[in-house]
Design a protein around this motif. Sequence first.
Motif, PDB file in Angstrom:
ATOM      1  N   ARG A  24       0.842  -1.202   0.000  1.00 42.08           N
ATOM      2  CA  ARG A  24       0.000   0.000   0.000  1.00 42.08           C
ATOM      3  C   ARG A  24       0.880   1.255   0.000  1.00 42.08           C
ATOM      4  NH1 ARG A  24      -5.002   2.040   1.325  1.00 42.08           N
ATOM      5  NH2 ARG A  24      -5.840   0.029   1.938  1.00 42.08           N
ATOM      6  N   GLN A  25       1.918   1.268   0.820  1.00 44.03           N
ATOM      7  CA  GLN A  25       2.814   2.423   0.856  1.00 44.03           C
ATOM      8  C   GLN A  25       3.473   2.649  -0.498  1.00 44.03           C
ATOM      9  OE1 GLN A  25       5.479   2.205   4.391  1.00 44.03           O
ATOM     10  NE2 GLN A  25       3.986   0.673   5.076  1.00 44.03           N
ATOM     11  N   ILE A 130      11.070  -3.987  -7.448  1.00 40.36           N
ATOM     12  CA  ILE A 130      10.897  -4.927  -6.344  1.00 40.36           C
ATOM     13  C   ILE A 130      11.567  -4.361  -5.099  1.00 40.36           C
ATOM     14  CG2 ILE A 130      11.389  -7.257  -5.507  1.00 40.36           C
ATOM     15  CD1 ILE A 130      11.395  -8.133  -8.496  1.00 40.36           C
ATOM     16  N   VAL A 131      10.802  -4.268  -4.021  1.00 42.22           N
ATOM     17  CA  VAL A 131      11.326  -3.828  -2.734  1.00 42.22           C
ATOM     18  C   VAL A 131      11.415  -5.052  -1.830  1.00 42.22           C
ATOM     19  CG1 VAL A 131      10.870  -2.433  -0.677  1.00 42.22           C
ATOM     20  CG2 VAL A 131      10.448  -1.478  -2.957  1.00 42.22           C
ATOM     21  N   ILE A 132      12.604  -5.309  -1.325  1.00 44.77           N
ATOM     22  CA  ILE A 132      12.850  -6.464  -0.455  1.00 44.77           C
ATOM     23  C   ILE A 132      12.809  -6.010   1.005  1.00 44.77           C
ATOM     24  CG2 ILE A 132      14.476  -8.300   0.151  1.00 44.77           C
ATOM     25  CD1 ILE A 132      13.366  -8.519  -2.711  1.00 44.77           C
ATOM     26  N   LYS A 145       4.461  -3.471   7.836  1.00 44.85           N
ATOM     27  CA  LYS A 145       5.709  -3.070   7.176  1.00 44.85           C
ATOM     28  C   LYS A 145       5.827  -1.556   7.107  1.00 44.85           C
ATOM     29  CE  LYS A 145       6.630  -7.354   6.082  1.00 44.85           C
ATOM     30  NZ  LYS A 145       5.585  -7.985   6.864  1.00 44.85           N
ATOM     31  N   THR A 146       7.056  -1.099   7.165  1.00 44.32           N
ATOM     32  CA  THR A 146       7.374   0.298   6.902  1.00 44.32           C
ATOM     33  C   THR A 146       8.422   0.304   5.796  1.00 44.32           C
ATOM     34  OG1 THR A 146       6.934   0.940   9.187  1.00 44.32           O
ATOM     35  CG2 THR A 146       8.260   2.445   7.857  1.00 44.32           C
ATOM     36  N   ILE A 147       8.045   0.876   4.661  1.00 42.72           N
ATOM     37  CA  ILE A 147       8.963   0.937   3.529  1.00 42.72           C
ATOM     38  C   ILE A 147       9.837   2.176   3.688  1.00 42.72           C
ATOM     39  CG2 ILE A 147       9.121   1.035   1.005  1.00 42.72           C
ATOM     40  CD1 ILE A 147       7.877  -1.567   2.152  1.00 42.72           C
ATOM     41  N   GLY A 148      11.119   2.017   3.478  1.00 49.92           N
ATOM     42  CA  GLY A 148      12.072   3.098   3.668  1.00 49.92           C
ATOM     43  C   GLY A 148      11.906   4.224   2.660  1.00 49.92           C
ATOM     44  N   ALA A 149      12.404   5.381   3.036  1.00 45.16           N
ATOM     45  CA  ALA A 149      12.258   6.590   2.214  1.00 45.16           C
ATOM     46  C   ALA A 149      12.867   6.420   0.824  1.00 45.16           C
ATOM     47  CB  ALA A 149      12.892   7.784   2.931  1.00 45.16           C
ATOM     48  N   ALA A 153      10.768   6.677  -2.578  1.00 46.45           N
ATOM     49  CA  ALA A 153      11.149   7.649  -3.616  1.00 46.45           C
ATOM     50  C   ALA A 153      11.229   6.962  -4.980  1.00 46.45           C
ATOM     51  CB  ALA A 153      12.479   8.313  -3.266  1.00 46.45           C
ATOM     52  N   ARG A 154      11.747   5.732  -5.015  1.00 47.88           N
ATOM     53  CA  ARG A 154      11.795   4.991  -6.282  1.00 47.88           C
ATOM     54  C   ARG A 154      10.386   4.721  -6.804  1.00 47.88           C
ATOM     55  NH1 ARG A 154      14.759  -0.183  -6.740  1.00 47.88           N
ATOM     56  NH2 ARG A 154      13.597  -0.788  -4.894  1.00 47.88           N
ATOM     57  N   CYS A 155       9.471   4.393  -5.908  1.00 37.89           N
ATOM     58  CA  CYS A 155       8.076   4.151  -6.310  1.00 37.89           C
ATOM     59  C   CYS A 155       7.440   5.440  -6.818  1.00 37.89           C
ATOM     60  CB  CYS A 155       7.277   3.588  -5.140  1.00 37.89           C
ATOM     61  SG  CYS A 155       7.825   1.953  -4.596  1.00 37.89           S
ATOM     62  N   GLU A 156       7.717   6.538  -6.125  1.00 38.99           N
ATOM     63  CA  GLU A 156       7.180   7.832  -6.549  1.00 38.99           C
ATOM     64  C   GLU A 156       7.703   8.194  -7.941  1.00 38.99           C
ATOM     65  OE1 GLU A 156       6.993  12.206  -4.516  1.00 38.99           O
ATOM     66  OE2 GLU A 156       6.873  10.473  -3.179  1.00 38.99           O
TER      67      GLU A 156
END
Length: 171
Positions: A24-25, A130-132, A145-149, A153-156
């Motif tokens: 979701r993040q 892909i975020v691991i 989960k907390t996805i790092g900044a 930023a890559r997703c944005e």
Amino acid sequence: MTGPAAPAPKTLLIVFHSLTGGTRQMAEAAARGAAGEAGVAVRLLAARAAGAADVLAADGYLFATPENLAAMAGVMKDFFDRTYYPALGRIAGRPYATLVCAGSDGTNAARQIARIATGWRLRAVAEPLIVITRAQTPEAILAPKTIGAADLARCEERGAALAAGLALGIF
């Protein structure tokens, strides 16, 4: 005398599923990035809520899923099952990209989405992002989960790039 009509806005559909919040993040970050592009309407829908009409009405897609047991989430598979045949032959050539939140790999979930997109004749415009999370125990896998900044930023950036391509008519 009036000038030429403004082009109709393009629609980017972001479909996601998230059990622990990581995907979701990622999807929300992509939506934020895409929302900055004038001339592109962004629709962020949970996979359970998205249907064939949403797929048909969009000009481009971003599919976001967690990888569960080396596969895309079942809820994402359900989304594709419900929409595949109603959209088949009607969305060929449209652009798409994929986001995957995974504990250790993510490539099989991305590969499954690519196979479905190939059947729809969609055009991949970026490699899967892909975020691991490195979640490897039952407790860690099920924890919020907390996805790092940096990953957000890559997703944005991925959302912004997809929206820019739609707005410019590149895709």
